[in-house]
Design an enzyme around this catalytic site. Structure first.
Site, PDB file in Angstrom:
ATOM      1  N   CYS A   1      10.895  74.806 122.249  1.00 19.32           N
ATOM      2  CA  CYS A   1      10.022  73.770 121.688  1.00 19.32           C
ATOM      3  C   CYS A   1      10.667  73.145 120.440  1.00 19.32           C
ATOM      4  CB  CYS A   1       8.625  74.335 121.425  1.00 19.32           C
ATOM      5  SG  CYS A   1       7.378  73.051 121.131  1.00 19.32           S
TER       6      CYS A   1
ATOM      7  N   HIS B   1       7.178  76.138 126.831  1.00 16.81           N
ATOM      8  CA  HIS B   1       7.049  77.471 126.241  1.00 16.81           C
ATOM      9  C   HIS B   1       7.112  78.526 127.336  1.00 16.81           C
ATOM     10  CE1 HIS B   1       5.897  76.553 122.032  1.00 16.81           C
ATOM     11  NE2 HIS B   1       5.449  75.419 122.560  1.00 16.81           N
TER      12      HIS B   1
ATOM     13  N   GLU C   1       7.184  81.660 126.985  1.00 19.60           N
ATOM     14  CA  GLU C   1       6.330  82.797 126.595  1.00 19.60           C
ATOM     15  C   GLU C   1       4.852  82.546 126.880  1.00 19.60           C
ATOM     16  OE1 GLU C   1       6.057  80.128 123.021  1.00 19.60           O
ATOM     17  OE2 GLU C   1       7.548  80.590 124.563  1.00 19.60           O
TER      18      GLU C   1
END
Length: 214
Positions: free
Chosen positions: A79, A195, A197
């Site tokens: 990001c 993202h 994660e």
């Protein structure tokens, strides 16, 4: 050991937890020695471009980041950590980035053009920030994208996008009113606007692939 760079911004714990979930030991750090000793380095981030660069400079992390990349060890930007690898950003003025890769971080054009008629084709009605799940088109299969399906959905949160000067570095593209580079790959550097994660099983596969990248 994977070093996750802590410069006072970003969702550090969620990135660390993602690596731990797939069996990759990871430490959140701002120690140049730990970054130097790590096998892999991750630069995450959420927030404003200028603040990120200010904090990286304040904590003395710019040189360790450059050294990590130059060493050839796998490096992942996420990001905002993707965006600051480029030359400059127009977010709240013009700000210099790390200039590891040539290119500029741009505002989605309809955020500053109130007339629907002036927006790019297909952008009318779209909201900024670009937030939620969107698909990637794989242009070049970077090592962390191994076994990732073309058209897989990942999670995005951003109001600005990267325009690389060299399109050959683009690994994936995503369409949100316009087609933009959603990840890049050059040598030992992979970075993504999405993202991993926060992207459930697909994201965890990317995280695991990165941890296994030699």
């Amino acid at each position: 050991m994977i070093a996750i760079i802590d410069y006072g911004m970003g969702n550090l714990r969620s990135v660390q937890k993602a690596f731990e979930t797939v069996g990759c030991p990871a430490v959140v750090t701002r120690s140049p020695q730990v970054i130097r000793d790590a096998s892999h380095v991750v630069l995450p981030g959420v927030g404003a471009f200028a603040d990120c660069m200010k904090n990286l400079d304040h904590y003395g992390l710019i040189q360790p980041i450059r050294a990590a990349i130059q060493s050839g060890k796998p490096f992942l930007g996420i990001c905002l950590g993707f965006q600051v690898l480029f030359s400059e950003s127009e977010e709240f003025g013009l700000h210099k980035g790390l200039d590891i890769l040539s290119g500029r971080v741009l505002r989605f054009p309809w955020t500053c053009k109130p007339s629907v008629d002036s927006r790019p084709a297909g952008s009318a009605g779209l909201k900024v920030p670009h937030m939620g799940w969107n698909q990637i088109t794989i242009e070049r299969r970077a090592p962390p994208l191994a076994e990732i399906e073309n058209g897989a959905s990942l999670y995005f949160v951003h109001s600005y996008y990267v325009a690389p000067a060299d399109p050959s570095v683009i690994a994936t593209t995503t369409t949100y009113g316009l087609s933009f580079a959603s990840s890049i790959w050059r040598d030992n550097v992979v970075a993504c606007q999405f993202h991993p994660e926060k992207s459930q099983s697909v994201g965890l596969r990317i995280v695991k692939n990165f941890g296994a990248w030699q």
